[in-house]
Design a protein around this motif. Structure first.
Motif, short mmCIF file in Angstrom:
data_model
loop_
_atom_site.label_atom_id
_atom_site.label_comp_id
_atom_site.label_asym_id
_atom_site.label_seq_id
_atom_site.Cartn_x
_atom_site.Cartn_y
_atom_site.Cartn_z
N ASP A 71 23.28 -37.18 -38.18
CA ASP A 71 22.47 -37.91 -39.15
C ASP A 71 22.67 -39.42 -38.98
N THR A 72 23.90 -39.82 -38.73
CA THR A 72 24.20 -41.24 -38.54
C THR A 72 23.48 -41.78 -37.30
N LEU A 73 23.53 -41.04 -36.22
CA LEU A 73 22.85 -41.47 -35.00
C LEU A 73 21.33 -41.50 -35.18
N GLU A 74 20.79 -40.50 -35.88
CA GLU A 74 19.34 -40.46 -36.12
C GLU A 74 18.88 -41.63 -36.99
N ARG A 80 32.57 -45.06 -37.41
CA ARG A 80 33.98 -45.26 -37.14
C ARG A 80 34.68 -44.02 -37.69
N ALA A 81 35.72 -43.58 -37.03
CA ALA A 81 36.44 -42.38 -37.44
C ALA A 81 37.86 -42.74 -37.89
N GLY A 94 32.86 -34.91 -26.66
CA GLY A 94 32.71 -36.23 -26.06
C GLY A 94 31.35 -36.87 -26.21
N ARG A 95 30.31 -36.09 -26.40
CA ARG A 95 28.97 -36.69 -26.52
C ARG A 95 28.86 -37.60 -27.73
N TYR A 96 29.78 -37.48 -28.70
CA TYR A 96 29.73 -38.33 -29.89
C TYR A 96 30.47 -39.65 -29.70
N ALA A 97 31.16 -39.82 -28.58
CA ALA A 97 31.91 -41.06 -28.35
C ALA A 97 30.98 -42.27 -28.24
N ASP A 98 29.75 -42.06 -27.75
CA ASP A 98 28.80 -43.17 -27.59
C ASP A 98 28.40 -43.81 -28.91
#
Length: 104
Positions: A71-74, A80-81, A94-98
């Motif tokens: 949702d954040t990317l969309e 930040r984690a 890993g796809r969420y690292a970007d």
């Protein structure tokens, strides 16, 4: 173990994503919304994730966090984690690292 029906919603007013199981709130992922001083995108700092003890052991944190990050990317935001559960999820996926924002 039988499949339970879960749903994740964005409760923007309270800055959290909520997961429900068969209509009962099972957990949430809180975030703080940070507006950058420059022209960069806003940042959701995911700082606290909770699964109610009655719902633990059902693998609910992964779909909750996945939905929150997607949702954040969309929304064309970064994240930040500062929550260890979200940090661990990103490390395993890993796809969420970007989508990670720069250093704190």
């Amino acid at each position: 173990m039988s499949e339970t029906e879960h749903q994740v919603i964005h409760d923007a007013q309270n800055h959290r994503f909520v997961i429900t199981v068969d209509g009962s709130e099972a957990g949430y992922a809180d975030y703080a919304l940070e507006t950058p001083e420059n022209d960069g995108p806003a940042v959701r700092d995911f700082n606290h994730t909770v699964i109610d003890p009655a719902f633990r052991g059902r693998g609910l944190s992964a779909p909750l966090i996945r939905f929150a990050l997607d949702d954040t990317l969309e929304a064309n935001l970064t994240y930040r984690a500062t929550c260890s559960a979200v940090e661990h999820f990103i490390g395993k996926n890993g796809r969420y690292a970007d989508g990670l924002a720069g250093p704190v």
